[in-house]
Design a protein around this motif. Structure first.
Motif, mmCIF file in Angstrom:
data_model
loop_
_atom_site.group_PDB
_atom_site.id
_atom_site.type_symbol
_atom_site.label_atom_id
_atom_site.label_comp_id
_atom_site.label_asym_id
_atom_site.label_seq_id
_atom_site.Cartn_x
_atom_site.Cartn_y
_atom_site.Cartn_z
ATOM 1 N N LYS A 106 0.914 -1.203 0.005
ATOM 2 C CA LYS A 106 -0.078 -0.178 0.101
ATOM 3 C C LYS A 106 0.803 1.168 -0.155
ATOM 4 C CE LYS A 106 -3.899 -1.860 2.501
ATOM 5 N NZ LYS A 106 -4.602 -1.822 3.760
ATOM 6 N N GLN A 107 1.942 1.038 0.740
ATOM 7 C CA GLN A 107 2.983 2.465 0.612
ATOM 8 C C GLN A 107 3.723 2.667 -0.186
ATOM 9 O OE1 GLN A 107 3.158 4.753 3.260
ATOM 10 N NE2 GLN A 107 4.740 5.689 1.897
ATOM 11 N N THR A 108 4.321 1.625 -0.978
ATOM 12 C CA THR A 108 5.509 1.946 -2.052
ATOM 13 C C THR A 108 4.639 2.664 -3.278
ATOM 14 O OG1 THR A 108 7.137 1.028 -3.553
ATOM 15 C CG2 THR A 108 5.045 -0.311 -3.040
ATOM 16 N N LYS A 109 5.685 3.593 -3.554
ATOM 17 C CA LYS A 109 5.222 4.239 -4.803
ATOM 18 C C LYS A 109 5.978 3.689 -6.053
ATOM 19 C CE LYS A 109 2.660 7.422 -2.871
ATOM 20 N NZ LYS A 109 2.853 6.917 -1.315
ATOM 21 N N ASN A 110 7.290 3.376 -5.983
ATOM 22 C CA ASN A 110 7.988 2.800 -7.175
ATOM 23 C C ASN A 110 8.124 1.398 -7.098
ATOM 24 O OD1 ASN A 110 9.805 1.995 -5.103
ATOM 25 N ND2 ASN A 110 11.640 3.394 -5.743
ATOM 26 N N GLY A 111 7.235 0.655 -6.231
ATOM 27 C CA GLY A 111 7.242 -0.628 -6.401
ATOM 28 C C GLY A 111 8.669 -1.425 -5.898
ATOM 29 N N GLN A 112 9.674 -0.670 -5.321
ATOM 30 C CA GLN A 112 10.876 -1.317 -4.969
ATOM 31 C C GLN A 112 10.852 -1.277 -3.136
ATOM 32 O OE1 GLN A 112 14.506 -0.275 -7.070
ATOM 33 N NE2 GLN A 112 12.880 0.851 -8.588
ATOM 34 N N ILE A 113 10.889 -2.403 -2.734
ATOM 35 C CA ILE A 113 10.707 -2.817 -1.384
ATOM 36 C C ILE A 113 11.868 -3.277 -0.710
ATOM 37 C CG2 ILE A 113 9.114 -3.675 0.595
ATOM 38 C CD1 ILE A 113 6.690 -3.316 -1.267
ATOM 39 N N GLY A 114 12.428 -2.825 0.430
ATOM 40 C CA GLY A 114 13.456 -3.507 1.320
ATOM 41 C C GLY A 114 12.971 -4.188 2.415
ATOM 42 N N VAL A 115 13.536 -5.155 2.784
ATOM 43 C CA VAL A 115 13.007 -6.040 4.083
ATOM 44 C C VAL A 115 14.403 -6.431 4.913
ATOM 45 C CG1 VAL A 115 12.201 -8.112 4.875
ATOM 46 C CG2 VAL A 115 11.222 -7.188 2.765
ATOM 47 N N ILE A 116 14.202 -5.859 6.028
ATOM 48 C CA ILE A 116 15.170 -6.370 7.067
ATOM 49 C C ILE A 116 14.793 -7.114 7.937
ATOM 50 C CG2 ILE A 116 16.929 -4.521 6.642
ATOM 51 C CD1 ILE A 116 15.730 -3.063 9.194
#
Length: 271
Positions: A106-116
């Motif tokens: 829901k949050q991402t605008k550019n479709g690139q998400i990091g996960v730690i």
């Protein structure tokens, strides 16, 4: 099933208190049973078999209090054990990975998400699977950060040392073009200010705690189990390690006085 039963929340240590705090904020009438397995934290470096056994032990312990649901507020345990737990208990079992993934999409605008996350969570690929189930085209950059949980378990999350450790752990992400970062361990919101400082204002941080509490509320509403009493709920806290350290961290985070019951396991454990 009575509406007066408690919500049971478990974690490898103090991290799940981030979920408990959101539950207590969003559902102030509900009673919470919290178990932190601080004697055996962190779960991240452990084998799947160990994590599955420990999670089952805690669930069995909490079931004696007849809770109306179980919340596995540990990403590693969610990734490894949630399906087996759901198969073997009669109450609803919620995890924290799917809510976190849904909030990130829901949050991402550019479709690139990091996960730690911990080594175990990242190794499982559970977040990548959950994110791509919702949005197949999303780009996911995953990073294990094993040095962060010990900082929180020792109560060092506000120290200057914590700032240095966090920035060093996140260094591999600095050149990525992610606009959203999932805090894929419930311990990490304790370090959110430092993580934000290292990643910059353009990267939105996602904690699964808020969305998990919303999911709990939705489920209890759907099943008619929301607490209706106007009495002030009495929460109960248990831990398997030093109750003094746990109590200090919990009271600091929750901003209220609590009593902690230490639990000593009577069954063999991997140490």
């Amino acid at each position: 099933m009575s509406t007066h039963q408690a919500i049971a929340i478990l974690d490898s240590g103090v991290g799940g208190l981030t979920v408990a705090k959101e539950v207590m904020r969003q559902l102030p009438r509900e009673r919470v049973l919290y178990f932190g397995d601080t004697a055996r934290a962190p779960y991240g470096p452990r084998s799947k078999e160990e994590v599955a056994l420990f999670t089952r032990q805690i669930v069995d312990y909490l079931l004696q209090f007849d809770p109306k649901m179980i919340v596995i507020a540990c990403n590693t345990a969610t990734a490894v054990a949630i399906e087996a737990i759901r198969t073997n208990v009669s109450v609803p079992v919620l995890g924290v990975i799917t809510p976190g993934a849904r909030a990130a999409i829901k949050q991402t605008k550019n479709g690139q998400i990091g996960v730690i996350g911990t080594e175990g969570t990242i190794r499982s690929g559970a977040y990548v699977t959950a994110l791509r189930r919702i949005s197949p085209g999303v780009k996911v950059v995953s990073l294990a950060c094993p040095t962060l949980v010990p900082l929180v378990e020792k109560g060092m999350f506000r120290s200057e040392e914590a700032s240095d450790v966090v920035c060093e752990a996140l260094r591999p992400l600095r050149n990525e073009t992610i606009d959203t970062l999932i805090l894929g361990c419930t311990h990490y919101p304790f370090l959110a200010d430092r993580i934000k400082r290292c990643m910059g204002e353009d990267v939105a941080l996602i904690s699964s705690a808020d969305q998990t509490a919303r999911d709990i509320s939705t489920l209890l509403s759907h099943t008619g189990q929301l607490e209706s009493s106007n009495e002030v709920p009495v929460h109960r806290f248990f831990c398997s390690g030093d109750p003094r350290t746990f109590q200090w961290i919990a009271q600091d985070w929750l901003n209220e006085q609590i009593h902690v019951t230490p639990v000593m396991w009577q069954v063999p454990k991997f140490i």
